[in-house]
Design an enzyme around this catalytic site. Structure first.
Site, PDB file in Angstrom:
ATOM      1  CG  HIS A 111       1.061   3.066 -12.924  1.00  0.00           C
ATOM      2  ND1 HIS A 111       1.413   3.709 -11.770  1.00  0.00           N
ATOM      3  CD2 HIS A 111       1.151   3.993 -13.903  1.00  0.00           C
ATOM      4  CE1 HIS A 111       1.691   4.968 -12.027  1.00  0.00           C
ATOM      5  NE2 HIS A 111       1.541   5.168 -13.328  1.00  0.00           N
ATOM      6  CG  ASP A 163       2.122   2.247  -8.791  1.00  0.00           C
ATOM      7  OD1 ASP A 163       2.054   1.302  -9.600  1.00  0.00           O
ATOM      8  OD2 ASP A 163       2.152   3.437  -9.150  1.00  0.00           O
ATOM      9  N   GLY A 181       3.463  10.455 -17.988  1.00  0.00           N
ATOM     10  CA  GLY A 181       4.863  10.268 -18.357  1.00  0.00           C
ATOM     11  C   GLY A 181       5.793  10.537 -17.198  1.00  0.00           C
ATOM     12  CG  ASN A 182       6.193  14.080 -14.671  1.00  0.00           C
ATOM     13  OD1 ASN A 182       5.492  14.931 -15.211  1.00  0.00           O
ATOM     14  ND2 ASN A 182       7.490  14.257 -14.466  1.00  0.00           N
ATOM     15  CB  SER A 183       4.076   7.263 -13.944  1.00  0.00           C
ATOM     16  OG  SER A 183       2.794   7.559 -13.511  1.00  0.00           O
ATOM     17  CG  LEU A 239      -0.449  -3.158  14.580  1.00  0.00           C
ATOM     18  CD1 LEU A 239       0.843  -3.318  15.357  1.00  0.00           C
ATOM     19  CD2 LEU A 239      -0.853  -1.688  14.509  1.00  0.00           C
ATOM     20  N   GLY A 240      -2.026  -6.310  12.425  1.00  0.00           N
ATOM     21  CA  GLY A 240      -3.128  -7.243  12.631  1.00  0.00           C
ATOM     22  C   GLY A 240      -4.331  -6.654  13.332  1.00  0.00           C
ATOM     23  CB  VAL A 241      -5.507  -3.572  14.451  1.00  0.00           C
ATOM     24  CG1 VAL A 241      -4.604  -3.955  15.592  1.00  0.00           C
ATOM     25  CG2 VAL A 241      -4.887  -2.457  13.607  1.00  0.00           C
TER      26      VAL A 241
END
Length: 511
Positions: free
Chosen positions: A141, A171, A250-252, A307-309
Site C-alpha cells: 500500500h 501487503d 509514515g511508519n508503513s 492446503l485446499g480446505v
C-alpha cells in the site's frame, strides 16, 4: 455489511496460501535462490537475544539497535498522476492507517477537491534496505498506484526506485535502487520471538524522518479478519506480530527489529479509532516477509501453496455459534480448525482428510486457531509436503499433504508460465447484446476479478468496466483477449468504458 462479511469469511474457501498478509481497514491505521546475492535474503546466523529488565542494559541495547537500524530505513515517496482512477480514489494510507478526518468519505472528498500536484508525492511511507546492492522491502500500500517512486536514505540522498514486484495478499513490495555498499538489515528468525520481549519500530511517521520507538511484543499470530472482508486480498493470511511500540502514518513499510538490530517484522497497521497511535501496532513477521521477497526476486511472482480446505475457526465463539445456527450442528468452541469442505484440486482431500476433521497440528506446530494455520502454511510453496495432524471421532490421525497452487499444480512457476489473464490481472466475460445496445457498442467484454496492483488496475479498470478493444482489435470473449496478447511483448493499448459510459484509451507495457 462489514460485520456480515467478517462473519462469513471463515466459511469461504480457504485455500491456505503461502506468504503472509497485512491488514488494513477503516479502523486500522492502517528452496532458496542460487543467485549470488541471495545470501542477503537469508536469516541471520546469530542467535536472537533480547534485553532483560535491567534498565542500564536496556538503554545500551536500544542505542546499539537504533544505530544499526536507522541507516537502513528509508523514506519512500509515492508519486501519482493527477487524474486518479476510481479504483485509486481511496487513499490507501487512510485504508491501512485510518481516516484522521473522521471517516464518512470526507478524506476522499478532500482528495478530490485538492488534487496533488504532479511534483508532489501523493503519499509517503517507509522501507527497509535488505541488501547492500539496493533491494528494499516495504508495503504494497506504500507503493500502490505510483507512476514514480523516490527513495530517500537517512543521509538525505535520493534515488528513483524500480518496483520489482508486489503482493497485495501480504501487503509486501520489493523495490530496487542502483547503488552499492548500502547499510542493510539481516532477517532474524521471527519464530524465535516471545511475548514480552523488547522491540524497536523504526520509520518516518508524520514526516519525522528516522524515528525510533520502543515497546514489547504484545502478541504473536494475531489474526484480525479484516483484509479479506475488505476485498483487498484474494487469499489473505493474517498472523501478525502485535506490538505496543508507537507507530503512526509514515511508519508503513518500516522496520520492527530486536535489540540486536535484526529485522523481525515489517510494520503495517495500527488499531485506532482516531487514525493515530492508540496502543497496538501490527507487523508482518520477518519469516513470511522474507519468503515473499525471495519469491519475487527469484521467480518474478509469489509462489503460493494451498492446503485446499474450507474451514471454521473453533477458537472464535461467534463463528462457531453462527455455523451451528446455519447448519443445525452442535460444535463446541475450542482449539483447532474444523474442516467444513474442500476446494477444487484439494491436496488435503486427496491425502484423506474429510469434512468434520479438526486440524490440530501442521508439522508438529500446534494449530489453535485460523491464524496459526495461515502461519504454518505461509512459508510453503506448491509441491511442498506438510504433515497434517487432525482428530476424527476423537482419534488423532496424521496425513502427508502435498500443497498445490490454485490450478492444482505442484511446481513453481515464473512470469513466463503465467496465462495472459494472470499476467494482466483480470478475467473477462462476454458482453451481452442488451449492454451493447445500451452503450452503442459493437464489441466488448466485461472485466471481472481485477486484481489489485495488476496492469489492468493500474490503468483504472475495475470490475464491470467494459473493454472494447485491445491493440486496436475488437474483443468479445476472454479467448479474444488471450489471442491478442498471447506471446505479445511491448506496449498494450486498451479502449474501455466505465460504468458511467465514459470512454478511455490507456495502456501499459506487457509484463
Amino acid at each position: 455489511m462489514k460485520s456480515t462479511l467478517k462473519k462469513l469469511l471463515p466459511f469461504a474457501v480457504v485455500g491456505v496460501v503461502s506468504g503472509a498478509t497485512t491488514v488494513g481497514a477503516i479502523q486500522y491505521f492502517g528452496h532458496n535462490s542460487n543467485n549470488g546475492d541471495q545470501s542477503y535474503f537469508t536469516t541471520s546466523a546469530s542467535n536472537t537475544t533480547f534485553a532483560g529488565m535491567n534498565t542500564g542494559a536496556v538503554g545500551d541495547d536500544f542505542v546499539k539497535a537504533a544505530k544499526t537500524t536507522v541507516p537502513a530505513v528509508v523514506t519512500i515517496k509515492n508519486y501519482q498522476s493527477r487524474t486518479a482512477s476510481r479504483a485509486s480514489e481511496q487513499d490507501l494510507f487512510d485504508f491501512f492507517f485510518g481516516d484522521p478526518f473522521g471517516g464518512g468519505g470526507r478524506g476522499q472528498q478532500r482528495q478530490k477537491q485538492q488534487q496533488t500536484p504532479d511534483n508532489m508525492p501523493s503519499g509517503m511511507g517507509s522501507g527497509v534496505i535488505i541488501s547492500p546492492d539496493g533491494y528494499i522491502i516495504s508495503n504494497n500500500h506504500v507503493v500502490a498506484g505510483a507512476n514514480k517512486l523516490e527513495v530517500v536514505l537517512s543521509n538525505k540522498k535520493a534515488y528513483i526506485a524500480t518496483l520489482i514486484g508486489t503482493d497485495p495478499n501480504t501487503d509486501i513490495s520489493l523495490l530496487k535502487i542502483e547503488e552499492k555498499g548500502l547499510p542493510y538489515l539481516n532477517f532474524a528468525n521471527s519464530d524465535n520471538i516471545d511475548v514480552g520481549q523488547w522491540v524497536l519500530a523504526v520509520g518516518n511517521p508524520l514526516g519525522l524522518n528516522s524515528t525510533v520507538t520502543a515497546g514489547i511484543v504484545s502478541a504473536k499470530g494475531r489474526g484480525i479478519g479484516i483484509l479479506g472482508s475488505q476485498g483487498k486480498a484474494a487469499n489473505p493470511i493474517e498472523s501478525f506480530i502485535q506490538t505496543d511500540a508507537a507507530i503512526n502514518p509514515g511508519n508503513s513499510g518500516g522496520a520492527l527489529v530486536n535489540t540486536n538490530g535484526e529485522l523481525i517484522g515489517i510494520n503495517s497497521a495500527i488499531q485506532s479509532t482516531t487514525g493515530y497511535y492508540q496502543g497496538y501496532g501490527f507487523a508482518v513477521p520477518a519469516n513470511l516477509a522474507r519468503k515473499i521477497v525471495e519469491d519475487i526476486k527469484k521467480f518474478g511472482i509469489v509462489q503460493r501453496g494451498f492446503l485446499g480446505v474450507q474451514s471454521l475457526d473453533l477458537s472464535n465463539d461467534q463463528q462457531v455459534l453462527m455455523y451451528n445456527k446455519q447448519n443445525k450442528t452442535d460444535l463446541k468452541a475450542g482449539a483447532g480448525v474444523y474442516v467444513t469442505g474442500f476446494g477444487e484440486n484439494s491436496g488435503a482431500e486427496d491425502a484423506g482428510l474429510k469434512k468434520g476433521d479438526i486440524i490440530t497440528k501442521i508439522d508438529n506446530y500446534a494449530i489453535t486457531d485460523f491464524a496459526d494455520l495461515s502461519m504454518s502454511i505461509g512459508s510453503k510453496r506448491p509441491g511442498d509436503k506438510v504433515q497434517v495432524t487432525y482428530t476424527r471421532n476423537g482419534r488423532e490421525n496424521t496425513s502427508t499433504v502435498t500443497l498445490r497452487d490454485q490450478k492444482g499444480g505442484t511446481s513453481t512457476r515464473t512470469k513466463a508460465d503465467l496465462s495472459v489473464t494472470e499476467k494482466i490481472g483480470a478475467e473477462f466475460d462476454p458482453l451481452n447484446e442488451r449492454f451493447k445496445t445500451e452503450y452503442g457498442l459493437n464489441s466488448g467484454v466485461v472485466a471481472k476479478n481485477v486484481a489489485e496492483g495488476s496492469e489492468m488496475a493500474k490503468i483504472g479498470i475495475v470490475d464491470n468496466y467494459i473493454i472494447i478493444e485491445i491493440n486496436g482489435k475488437p474483443v468479445n470473449s476472454q479467448k479474444d483477449v488471450e489471442k491478442v496478447l498471447d506471446k505479445y511483448q511491448g506496449n498494450v493499448q486498451v479502449k474501455f468504458v466505465d460504468d458511467y459510459g465514459r470512454n478511455y484509451t490507456k495502456g501499459f507495457k506487457m509484463p
